[in-house]
Design a protein around this motif. Structure first.
Motif, PDB file in Angstrom:
ATOM      1  N   TYR A  35      -6.163  -3.528   2.161  1.00  0.00           N
ATOM      2  CA  TYR A  35      -4.889  -4.119   1.780  1.00  0.00           C
ATOM      3  C   TYR A  35      -4.310  -4.938   2.931  1.00  0.00           C
ATOM      4  O   TYR A  35      -4.184  -4.433   4.056  1.00  0.00           O
ATOM      5  CB  TYR A  35      -3.898  -3.037   1.378  1.00  0.00           C
ATOM      6  N   HIS A 158      -6.347   4.334  -8.248  1.00  0.00           N
ATOM      7  CA  HIS A 158      -4.996   3.771  -8.214  1.00  0.00           C
ATOM      8  C   HIS A 158      -4.599   3.403  -9.636  1.00  0.00           C
ATOM      9  O   HIS A 158      -5.352   2.721 -10.342  1.00  0.00           O
ATOM     10  CB  HIS A 158      -4.964   2.540  -7.312  1.00  0.00           C
ATOM     11  N   THR A 161       1.600   0.384  -9.706  1.00  0.00           N
ATOM     12  CA  THR A 161       2.782   0.501  -8.852  1.00  0.00           C
ATOM     13  C   THR A 161       4.022   0.203  -9.669  1.00  0.00           C
ATOM     14  O   THR A 161       4.058  -0.743 -10.445  1.00  0.00           O
ATOM     15  CB  THR A 161       2.700  -0.497  -7.682  1.00  0.00           C
ATOM     16  N   GLU A 206       2.408  10.672  -6.981  1.00  0.00           N
ATOM     17  CA  GLU A 206       3.336   9.583  -6.710  1.00  0.00           C
ATOM     18  C   GLU A 206       3.407   9.389  -5.200  1.00  0.00           C
ATOM     19  O   GLU A 206       3.738  10.314  -4.464  1.00  0.00           O
ATOM     20  CB  GLU A 206       4.727   9.896  -7.269  1.00  0.00           C
ATOM     21  N   GLU A 207       3.098   8.197  -4.768  1.00  0.00           N
ATOM     22  CA  GLU A 207       3.058   7.868  -3.339  1.00  0.00           C
ATOM     23  C   GLU A 207       4.155   6.844  -3.046  1.00  0.00           C
ATOM     24  O   GLU A 207       4.199   5.788  -3.669  1.00  0.00           O
ATOM     25  CB  GLU A 207       1.675   7.292  -3.014  1.00  0.00           C
ATOM     26  N   GLU A 209       5.896   4.033  -0.935  1.00  0.00           N
ATOM     27  CA  GLU A 209       5.548   2.987   0.019  1.00  0.00           C
ATOM     28  C   GLU A 209       6.740   2.060   0.191  1.00  0.00           C
ATOM     29  O   GLU A 209       7.504   1.829  -0.751  1.00  0.00           O
ATOM     30  CB  GLU A 209       4.336   2.190  -0.493  1.00  0.00           C
ATOM     31  N   LYS A 220       0.840  -8.527  -2.156  1.00  0.00           N
ATOM     32  CA  LYS A 220       0.373  -7.409  -2.982  1.00  0.00           C
ATOM     33  C   LYS A 220      -0.068  -7.905  -4.360  1.00  0.00           C
ATOM     34  O   LYS A 220      -1.114  -7.511  -4.870  1.00  0.00           O
ATOM     35  CB  LYS A 220       1.483  -6.367  -3.123  1.00  0.00           C
ATOM     36  N   ASN A 258       3.611   4.165  -5.876  1.00  0.00           N
ATOM     37  CA  ASN A 258       2.236   3.992  -6.323  1.00  0.00           C
ATOM     38  C   ASN A 258       1.781   5.260  -7.028  1.00  0.00           C
ATOM     39  O   ASN A 258       2.065   6.367  -6.571  1.00  0.00           O
ATOM     40  CB  ASN A 258       1.306   3.725  -5.140  1.00  0.00           C
ATOM     41  N   TYR A 259       1.064   5.096  -8.128  1.00  0.00           N
ATOM     42  CA  TYR A 259       0.529   6.241  -8.858  1.00  0.00           C
ATOM     43  C   TYR A 259      -0.976   6.322  -8.649  1.00  0.00           C
ATOM     44  O   TYR A 259      -1.680   5.318  -8.713  1.00  0.00           O
ATOM     45  CB  TYR A 259       0.849   6.118 -10.340  1.00  0.00           C
ATOM     46  N   HIS A 260      -1.458   7.530  -8.395  1.00  0.00           N
ATOM     47  CA  HIS A 260      -2.892   7.777  -8.195  1.00  0.00           C
ATOM     48  C   HIS A 260      -3.323   8.972  -9.039  1.00  0.00           C
ATOM     49  O   HIS A 260      -2.605   9.970  -9.107  1.00  0.00           O
ATOM     50  CB  HIS A 260      -3.202   8.065  -6.724  1.00  0.00           C
TER      51      HIS A 260
END
Length: 268
Positions: A35, A158, A161, A206-207, A209, A220, A258-260
């Motif tokens: 990234y 991923h 977002t 849920e991350e 950022e 992005k 961000n969702y993973h």
């Protein structure tokens, strides 16, 4: 509601992300799947959680396969934590970057994961993928062929977002439906159940950022796109993105989520 921004996905030069063409363009520009935008994260990051999950299954006698390893930075995390770690990717330029400064316990190969893998039966104790091909879809035998009975399979994907990003920049991004997270979990529940693996874990993470600059919103969005399209997006969107960014940013930057999806299974 902000004015609709220019939609780069409707431009004829837009390359759908994660396609072969998209990876080829990214690899030709940088040789790496990394990234390029500036941001900071609340800990723990999803990739750190994933690395810890993998590491929990590693021992001196374990052989590991990273499917879709890209330029190998993540793969090398496990050097000297297992007997052998192998990374495979279809993109030759990614692998060329990966083999630079490779340690003795990590090797990389150009391999098409959609075809028969160049490994004997029961070769690996752990098979994982981070956003790469999942070898255990219904009707696909190669994953089950190369992993040992009782071996561990892990996947991290991923899932998009949001965190306001899709509402703040309409046109540039599109909002998720209300049922998005439930639909995502159901999708990966189904994928894991159809893999003929014993389910160990499925989690949606849920991350948090924080994007550092207005330009990072555009970087992005245009990750992996051609430079010609990026110039158009900057000309069409940057001024309005700057205004929105400055209105909603925090001392750490513009907060997004961000969702993973994390899957862990055991070979039967």
């Amino acid at each position: 509601m902000p004015k609709l921004l220019f939609d780069p996905m409707k431009h004829p030069d837009w390359i759908p992300p994660q396609t072969a063409e998209w990876h080829a363009n990214l690899a030709s520009e940088t040789g790496r799947y990394k990234y390029p935008w500036n941001s900071v994260f609340d800990e723990p990051r999803a990739e750190v959680i994933f690395a810890d999950k993998i590491a929990a299954y590693l021992k001196e006698n374990v052989r590991v396969l990273d499917v879709g390893c890209g330029h190998g930075e993540f793969t090398k995390t496990f050097a000297h934590k297992a007997k052998e770690v192998m990374g495979i990717d279809i993109n030759e330029e990614y692998i060329a970057s990966a083999i630079e400064e490779t340690g003795e316990s990590v090797t990389f190969f150009v391999v098409d994961a959609d075809k028969r893998l160049p490994f004997p039966d029961d070769s690996f104790d752990v098979v994982y993928t981070k956003k790469g091909p999942w070898l255990f879809h219904k009707g696909i035998e190669e994953g089950h062929r190369v992993i040992k009975p009782g071996g561990i399979v892990l996947g991290l994907y991923h899932c998009g977002t949001d965190g306001g990003l899709r509402n703040l920049f309409p046109g540039l991004y599109y909002p998720f439906p209300d049922s998005y997270l439930e639909d995502i979990k159901a999708k990966f529940e189904r994928q894991l159940s159809e893999s003929n693996l014993e389910k160990i874990e499925l989690q949606i993470y849920e991350e948090i950022e924080y994007l550092s600059r207005p330009e990072d919103v555009l970087i992005k969005k245009c990750f992996g796109q051609k430079e010609t399209l990026k110039k158009i997006v900057w000309q069409e969107c940057l001024k309005q993105v700057e205004e929105i960014f400055l209105q909603y940013t925090t001392p750490r930057g513009l907060m997004i989520v961000n969702y993973h999806a994390l899957m862990i299974g055991r070979a039967r």
